[in-house]
Design a protein around this motif. Structure first.
Motif, PDB file in Angstrom:
ATOM      1  N   GLY A 137       0.794  -1.220   0.000  1.00  9.14           N
ATOM      2  CA  GLY A 137       0.000   0.000   0.000  1.00  9.14           C
ATOM      3  C   GLY A 137       0.827   1.270   0.000  1.00  9.14           C
ATOM      4  N   ARG A 138       2.143   1.151   0.245  1.00 14.59           N
ATOM      5  CA  ARG A 138       3.021   2.324   0.277  1.00 14.59           C
ATOM      6  C   ARG A 138       3.838   2.481  -0.995  1.00 14.59           C
ATOM      7  NH1 ARG A 138       6.246   3.334   5.619  1.00 14.59           N
ATOM      8  NH2 ARG A 138       6.750   5.046   4.268  1.00 14.59           N
ATOM      9  N   ILE A 139       3.539   1.703  -1.996  1.00 13.85           N
ATOM     10  CA  ILE A 139       4.284   1.752  -3.247  1.00 13.85           C
ATOM     11  C   ILE A 139       4.190   3.145  -3.866  1.00 13.85           C
ATOM     12  CG2 ILE A 139       2.343   0.959  -4.675  1.00 13.85           C
ATOM     13  CD1 ILE A 139       4.387  -0.749  -6.247  1.00 13.85           C
ATOM     14  N   SER A 140       5.277   3.598  -4.464  1.00 12.89           N
ATOM     15  CA  SER A 140       5.252   4.910  -5.117  1.00 12.89           C
ATOM     16  C   SER A 140       4.362   4.838  -6.356  1.00 12.89           C
ATOM     17  CB  SER A 140       6.668   5.328  -5.533  1.00 12.89           C
ATOM     18  OG  SER A 140       7.112   4.520  -6.617  1.00 12.89           O
ATOM     19  N   ASN A 141       3.891   5.986  -6.787  1.00 15.50           N
ATOM     20  CA  ASN A 141       3.038   6.034  -7.974  1.00 15.50           C
ATOM     21  C   ASN A 141       3.789   5.509  -9.196  1.00 15.50           C
ATOM     22  OD1 ASN A 141       0.444   6.939  -9.250  1.00 15.50           O
ATOM     23  ND2 ASN A 141       1.908   8.130 -10.443  1.00 15.50           N
ATOM     24  N   ALA A 142       5.070   5.847  -9.316  1.00 15.61           N
ATOM     25  CA  ALA A 142       5.862   5.385 -10.460  1.00 15.61           C
ATOM     26  C   ALA A 142       5.982   3.861 -10.463  1.00 15.61           C
ATOM     27  CB  ALA A 142       7.249   6.027 -10.441  1.00 15.61           C
ATOM     28  N   ALA A 143       6.249   3.280  -9.294  1.00 14.58           N
ATOM     29  CA  ALA A 143       6.369   1.817  -9.205  1.00 14.58           C
ATOM     30  C   ALA A 143       5.016   1.146  -9.417  1.00 14.58           C
ATOM     31  CB  ALA A 143       6.958   1.428  -7.852  1.00 14.58           C
ATOM     32  N   LEU A 144       3.941   1.758  -8.925  1.00 16.05           N
ATOM     33  CA  LEU A 144       2.595   1.230  -9.140  1.00 16.05           C
ATOM     34  C   LEU A 144       2.275   1.212 -10.631  1.00 16.05           C
ATOM     35  CD1 LEU A 144      -0.199   0.319  -8.088  1.00 16.05           C
ATOM     36  CD2 LEU A 144      -0.778   2.750  -7.847  1.00 16.05           C
ATOM     37  N   ALA A 145       2.582   2.306 -11.314  1.00 15.05           N
ATOM     38  CA  ALA A 145       2.332   2.400 -12.758  1.00 15.05           C
ATOM     39  C   ALA A 145       3.133   1.345 -13.517  1.00 15.05           C
ATOM     40  CB  ALA A 145       2.699   3.801 -13.261  1.00 15.05           C
ATOM     41  N   GLU A 146       4.394   1.197 -13.140  1.00 14.29           N
ATOM     42  CA  GLU A 146       5.247   0.203 -13.810  1.00 14.29           C
ATOM     43  C   GLU A 146       4.704  -1.214 -13.587  1.00 14.29           C
ATOM     44  OE1 GLU A 146       9.807  -1.489 -13.630  1.00 14.29           O
ATOM     45  OE2 GLU A 146       9.425   0.589 -13.031  1.00 14.29           O
ATOM     46  N   ALA A 147       4.337  -1.525 -12.355  1.00 15.12           N
ATOM     47  CA  ALA A 147       3.820  -2.867 -12.047  1.00 15.12           C
ATOM     48  C   ALA A 147       2.515  -3.150 -12.784  1.00 15.12           C
ATOM     49  CB  ALA A 147       3.617  -3.009 -10.545  1.00 15.12           C
ATOM     50  N   ALA A 148       1.708  -2.110 -13.004  1.00 14.32           N
ATOM     51  CA  ALA A 148       0.415  -2.286 -13.682  1.00 14.32           C
ATOM     52  C   ALA A 148       0.539  -2.138 -15.196  1.00 14.32           C
ATOM     53  CB  ALA A 148      -0.596  -1.285 -13.146  1.00 14.32           C
ATOM     54  N   GLY A 149       1.716  -1.699 -15.660  1.00 13.16           N
ATOM     55  CA  GLY A 149       1.934  -1.548 -17.100  1.00 13.16           C
ATOM     56  C   GLY A 149       1.217  -0.354 -17.705  1.00 13.16           C
ATOM     57  N   ILE A 150       1.142   0.740 -16.932  1.00 11.96           N
ATOM     58  CA  ILE A 150       0.474   1.953 -17.409  1.00 11.96           C
ATOM     59  C   ILE A 150       1.342   3.167 -17.101  1.00 11.96           C
ATOM     60  CG2 ILE A 150      -1.875   1.029 -17.240  1.00 11.96           C
ATOM     61  CD1 ILE A 150      -2.137   2.363 -14.509  1.00 11.96           C
ATOM     62  N   ALA A 151       0.975   4.310 -17.654  1.00 10.06           N
ATOM     63  CA  ALA A 151       1.710   5.550 -17.410  1.00 10.06           C
ATOM     64  C   ALA A 151       1.460   6.034 -15.980  1.00 10.06           C
ATOM     65  CB  ALA A 151       1.249   6.627 -18.402  1.00 10.06           C
ATOM     66  N   PRO A 152       2.452   6.704 -15.372  1.00  7.31           N
ATOM     67  CA  PRO A 152       2.264   7.224 -14.016  1.00  7.31           C
ATOM     68  C   PRO A 152       1.047   8.141 -13.877  1.00  7.31           C
ATOM     69  CG  PRO A 152       4.577   7.272 -14.578  1.00  7.31           C
ATOM     70  CD  PRO A 152       3.835   6.890 -15.834  1.00  7.31           C
ATOM     71  N   SER A 153       0.789   8.963 -14.892  1.00  6.67           N
ATOM     72  CA  SER A 153      -0.377   9.852 -14.818  1.00  6.67           C
ATOM     73  C   SER A 153      -1.670   9.042 -14.806  1.00  6.67           C
ATOM     74  CB  SER A 153      -0.381  10.843 -15.987  1.00  6.67           C
ATOM     75  OG  SER A 153      -0.403  10.153 -17.221  1.00  6.67           O
ATOM     76  N   THR A 154      -1.708   7.955 -15.557  1.00  3.72           N
ATOM     77  CA  THR A 154      -2.882   7.079 -15.575  1.00  3.72           C
ATOM     78  C   THR A 154      -3.051   6.395 -14.226  1.00  3.72           C
ATOM     79  OG1 THR A 154      -2.594   6.704 -17.941  1.00  3.72           O
ATOM     80  CG2 THR A 154      -3.984   5.135 -16.758  1.00  3.72           C
ATOM     81  N   ALA A 155      -1.946   5.934 -13.640  1.00  7.16           N
ATOM     82  CA  ALA A 155      -2.011   5.283 -12.330  1.00  7.16           C
ATOM     83  C   ALA A 155      -2.564   6.245 -11.290  1.00  7.16           C
ATOM     84  CB  ALA A 155      -0.639   4.775 -11.908  1.00  7.16           C
ATOM     85  N   HIS A 156      -2.092   7.491 -11.327  1.00  3.28           N
ATOM     86  CA  HIS A 156      -2.552   8.495 -10.367  1.00  3.28           C
ATOM     87  C   HIS A 156      -4.051   8.748 -10.507  1.00  3.28           C
ATOM     88  CE1 HIS A 156      -2.404  11.991  -7.758  1.00  3.28           C
ATOM     89  NE2 HIS A 156      -3.118  12.626  -8.670  1.00  3.28           N
ATOM     90  N   VAL A 157      -4.513   8.953 -11.733  1.00  8.09           N
ATOM     91  CA  VAL A 157      -5.935   9.226 -11.984  1.00  8.09           C
ATOM     92  C   VAL A 157      -6.783   8.014 -11.598  1.00  8.09           C
ATOM     93  CG1 VAL A 157      -7.645   9.627 -13.811  1.00  8.09           C
ATOM     94  CG2 VAL A 157      -5.530  10.968 -13.754  1.00  8.09           C
ATOM     95  N   ARG A 158      -6.316   6.823 -11.953  1.00 11.94           N
ATOM     96  CA  ARG A 158      -7.075   5.599 -11.651  1.00 11.94           C
ATOM     97  C   ARG A 158      -7.156   5.349 -10.153  1.00 11.94           C
ATOM     98  NH1 ARG A 158      -8.961   1.777 -15.168  1.00 11.94           N
ATOM     99  NH2 ARG A 158      -8.836   2.529 -17.284  1.00 11.94           N
ATOM    100  N   LEU A 159      -6.058   5.553  -9.424  1.00 12.42           N
ATOM    101  CA  LEU A 159      -6.080   5.360  -7.974  1.00 12.42           C
ATOM    102  C   LEU A 159      -7.020   6.367  -7.331  1.00 12.42           C
ATOM    103  CD1 LEU A 159      -5.228   4.007  -5.386  1.00 12.42           C
ATOM    104  CD2 LEU A 159      -3.136   5.385  -5.416  1.00 12.42           C
TER     105      LEU A 159
END
Length: 165
Positions: A29-51
């Motif tokens: 739950g403490r993963i950075s947005n960049a690492a979350l995006a990479e793990a999900a295979g999406i852009a960091p901006s997309t990860a931020h908006v989706r979260l």
């Protein structure tokens, strides 16, 4: 923000990206947005908006800290089933729940339908502390008819459920 006019029990529609994000967040739950995006295979901006969308829709309700109770000297856990006495049930249920959930030994409280009215998950130092907790905090309450205590040897948690309230 969650729409208060929407039935809170109505399932939220999730797509594959939402599900990938949730799977990653379950393990960290403490993963950075960049690492979350990479793990999900999406852009960091997309990860931020989706979260943010998952939070706004009430799917992600918070980020919890997991504490190793043993490191605090609380190496013994128990599950205590509690049955309340019949009569004035609503008042007894509310009072019991409010009193028990704030005790320092209590990790979780479950209000149930079935044999037990409540399951209380505690962490304590040793078996005498279990006995003390049950006798002083549970059995001493006038609304409690009986308790059943089981010692936890090991457990696995797949996730954390949000409160039903």
């Amino acid at each position: 923000m969650v729409d208060s006019t929407k039935d809170i029990h109505e399932p939220v529609v999730l797509d594959e990206i939402d599900r990938r994000l949730l799977e990653v967040l379950k393990s960290d739950g403490r993963i950075s947005n960049a690492a979350l995006a990479e793990a999900a295979g999406i852009a960091p901006s997309t990860a931020h908006v989706r979260l943010r969308s998952l939070q706004d829709r009430g799917v992600v309700t918070g980020f919890l800290t997991s504490i190793d109770q043993r490191s605090l000297g609380l190496g013994l856990q128990a599950i205590v089933g509690v049955t309340l006495r019949p009569g004035a049930r609503q008042e007894s249920i509310v009072r019991f729940s409010e009193e028990v959930r704030n005790l320092p030994q209590v990790l979780q409280v479950f209000f149930l339908g079935g044999t037990d009215d409540f399951i209380v998950h505690i962490a304590v130092a040793d078996s005498s502390a279990i006995r003390e907790f049950v006798v002083e905090h549970l059995s001493a309450q006038p609304s409690v008819a009986s308790t059943r205590t089981s010692v936890v040897f090991d457990y696995h948690r797949n996730g954390v459920a949000a409160s039903f309230q």
